[in-house]
Enzyme design. Structure first.
Site, PDB file in Angstrom:
ATOM      1  N   GLU A 164       0.679  -1.390  -0.062  1.00 26.85           N
ATOM      2  CA  GLU A 164       0.023   0.002   0.152  1.00 26.85           C
ATOM      3  C   GLU A 164       0.714   1.354   0.097  1.00 26.85           C
ATOM      4  O   GLU A 164       0.658   1.963   0.896  1.00 26.85           O
ATOM      5  CB  GLU A 164      -0.755   0.077   1.198  1.00 26.85           C
ATOM      6  CG  GLU A 164      -1.803  -1.199   1.312  1.00 26.85           C
ATOM      7  CD  GLU A 164      -2.859  -1.459   2.345  1.00 26.85           C
ATOM      8  OE1 GLU A 164      -2.668  -0.558   3.161  1.00 26.85           O
ATOM      9  OE2 GLU A 164      -3.664  -1.988   2.236  1.00 26.85           O
ATOM     10  N   GLU A 269      -6.028 -10.972  -1.309  1.00 27.35           N
ATOM     11  CA  GLU A 269      -6.683 -10.783   0.013  1.00 27.35           C
ATOM     12  C   GLU A 269      -8.425 -10.653  -0.229  1.00 27.35           C
ATOM     13  O   GLU A 269      -9.066  -9.935   0.096  1.00 27.35           O
ATOM     14  CB  GLU A 269      -6.507  -9.394   0.427  1.00 27.35           C
ATOM     15  CG  GLU A 269      -4.989  -9.292   0.850  1.00 27.35           C
ATOM     16  CD  GLU A 269      -4.632  -8.059   1.733  1.00 27.35           C
ATOM     17  OE1 GLU A 269      -5.564  -7.423   2.147  1.00 27.35           O
ATOM     18  OE2 GLU A 269      -3.483  -7.766   1.655  1.00 27.35           O
TER      19      GLU A 269
HETATM   20  C1  GLA Z   1      -4.855  -4.765   4.310  1.00 21.50           C
HETATM   21  C2  GLA Z   1      -3.456  -5.511   4.709  1.00 21.50           C
HETATM   22  C3  GLA Z   1      -4.082  -6.934   5.220  1.00 21.50           C
HETATM   23  C4  GLA Z   1      -5.012  -6.619   6.297  1.00 21.50           C
HETATM   24  C5  GLA Z   1      -6.306  -6.004   5.908  1.00 21.50           C
HETATM   25  C6  GLA Z   1      -7.157  -6.039   6.738  1.00 21.50           C
HETATM   26  O1  GLA Z   1      -5.454  -5.018   3.161  1.00 21.50           O
HETATM   27  O2  GLA Z   1      -2.704  -5.758   3.680  1.00 21.50           O
HETATM   28  O3  GLA Z   1      -2.738  -7.243   6.085  1.00 21.50           O
HETATM   29  O4  GLA Z   1      -4.651  -5.959   7.286  1.00 21.50           O
HETATM   30  O5  GLA Z   1      -5.909  -4.872   5.208  1.00 21.50           O
HETATM   31  O6  GLA Z   1      -7.324  -7.137   7.650  1.00 21.50           O
END
Ligand code: GLA
Length: 382
Positions: A164, A269
């Site tokens: 990020e 994710e």
């Molecule tokens: C982001 C992070 C993850 C996690 C999510 C929420 O996407 O990359 O590690 O913390 O937020 O759980």
């Protein structure tokens, strides 16, 4: 009659997408597992919490072993947990995580080395509260990455090196790494990780990359890293998805543009939020927080059948696109295993009852699971 409707949707998706993921196997009354169904397409992963990989949650551990062939640690390798104090590393939980993956023959991911969140205040500050100098922070970064990646060299196969680093408009996020070191902090993180384990796959991971401005920013970052000779092997598209975002076209364009840079694309994710939006826009910014209201938490007594079927259809759409791009996608990882342990029960509103995954709170497969499996197996029968 809901079933025919869902089957009809599959048929439409399959006509557009005649893929073969399950050679030599026909659909049977006993569903194959996710990892079996997609074995010739991509790895299927899940983010695990500590009770799952230690086996304390035995039911979840059994489910994970059956369904997934890749794992990501939800928290235990984040800086604040693995390196809580300047001279203290806590490798206990991370060691257990890696042992779980190794003993079950899984492709083990390390998440994440450099991020603005879940990183202690001391990392960026001197004892007197002033900010570290650039040199001091680079040294600290090198020490952390060398120690953590070095410990799991050869066992953790892929690292989310930087998480990020971009804002929604595609410019660099103004976090402490950026403010103290400058934009080349990303390059340095990749160089230190590569030196610590030259065989490891190294990824840049972010959310909302399906939106063009952020995607363009990621492409600029990747091009700059490649021009500097940096070893970057893949891009993680987080995919914290909504029922209506991203569109198939956005996903197509995203996967194609990263694959055209010669990178492996990973869905890292994945979850699908069926709850009412507390904020406008499809952000996964972890600092967002809204007050719990009844309107924002409508399904405390279970998911209505119509929403359950809509979720199944949404998952089928997403996997249809993943299958279409199976030669570009190396892994699809879900952020969690069952609905009960998803972060979406507490973000961006604490205390909601969310339903974003393929397994319900008891660990039973949902219609969305059947939809995803059906896509792989029926594709073979077409
Ligand atoms: C982001 C992070 C993850 C996690 C999510 C929420 O996407 O990359 O590690 O913390 O937020 O759980």
């Amino acid at each position: 009659m809901k079933l025919p409707l869902v089957l009809l949707s599959f048929a439409t998706l399959l006509l557009a997408n005649p893929s073969v993921c399950l050679p030599g196997e026909a659909a049977s009354s006993t569903s194959p597992s996710l990892k079996e169904a997609f074995k010739d397409c991509f790895l299927i992963g899940a983010a695990l919490n500590e009770s799952q990989f230690t086996g304390r949650d035995a039911r979840a551990a059994a489910l994970i072993k059956k369904q997934f062939d890749s794992i990501t640690p939800e928290n235990v390798l984040k800086w604040g947990l693995v390196h809580p104090q300047p001279d203290t590393y806590d490798f206990g939980p991370a060691d257990r995580y890696v042992e779980f993956g190794q003993s079950n023959g899984m492709f083990i991911i390390g998440h994440t080395l450099i991020w603005h969140s879940q990183t202690p205040h001391w990392v960026f500050h001197n004892a007197d509260g002033s900010l570290l100098t650039r040199d001091a922070l680079v040294t600290r970064m090198r020490e952390h990455i060398t120690t953590v990646v070095g410990r799991y060299r050869g066992r953790v196969k892929g690292w989310d090196v930087v998480n990020e680093a971009l804002d929604e408009d595609g410019t660099m996020r103004s976090n402490y790494w950026m403010r103290i070191i400058g934009p080349d902090y990303v390059q340095k993180a990749f160089e230190f990780a590569h030196a610590a384990d030259p065989a490891a796959q190294l990824y840049y991971n972010d959310y909302s990359l399906e939106n063009e401005p952020k995607r363009e920013g990621a492409l600029r970052l990747i091009k700059a890293l490649k021009a500097a000779g940096v070893h970057i092997t893949g891009i993680g598209v987080q995919s914290h998805d909504k029922m209506d975002w991203p569109t198939a076209q956005q996903l197509d364009a995203t996967i194609d543009s990263f694959a055209n840079e010669g990178l492996k694309v990973m869905i890292t994710e994945l979850d699908v939020d069926v709850l009412p939006a507390a904020f406008r826009g499809p952000s996964a910014e972890t600092s967002l927080n809204a007050k719990l209201t009844k309107d924002l938490n409508p399904y405390t007594n279970g998911l209505p059948e119509s929403v359950q079927q809509a979720l199944a259809k949404r998952y089928a759409e997403l996997f249809s696109t993943f299958l279409k791009h199976r030669h570009q996608i190396a892994r699809v990882t879900f952020w969690g295993v069952t609905d009960g342990n998803s972060w979406l029960n507490n973000w961006p509103v604490r205390g909601r009852t969310s339903y974003p995954l393929l397994f319900d709170r008891e660990g039973h497969p949902k219609p969305a699971f059947d939809a995803v499996i059906g896509l792989a197996t029926r594709a073979h029968l077409e």
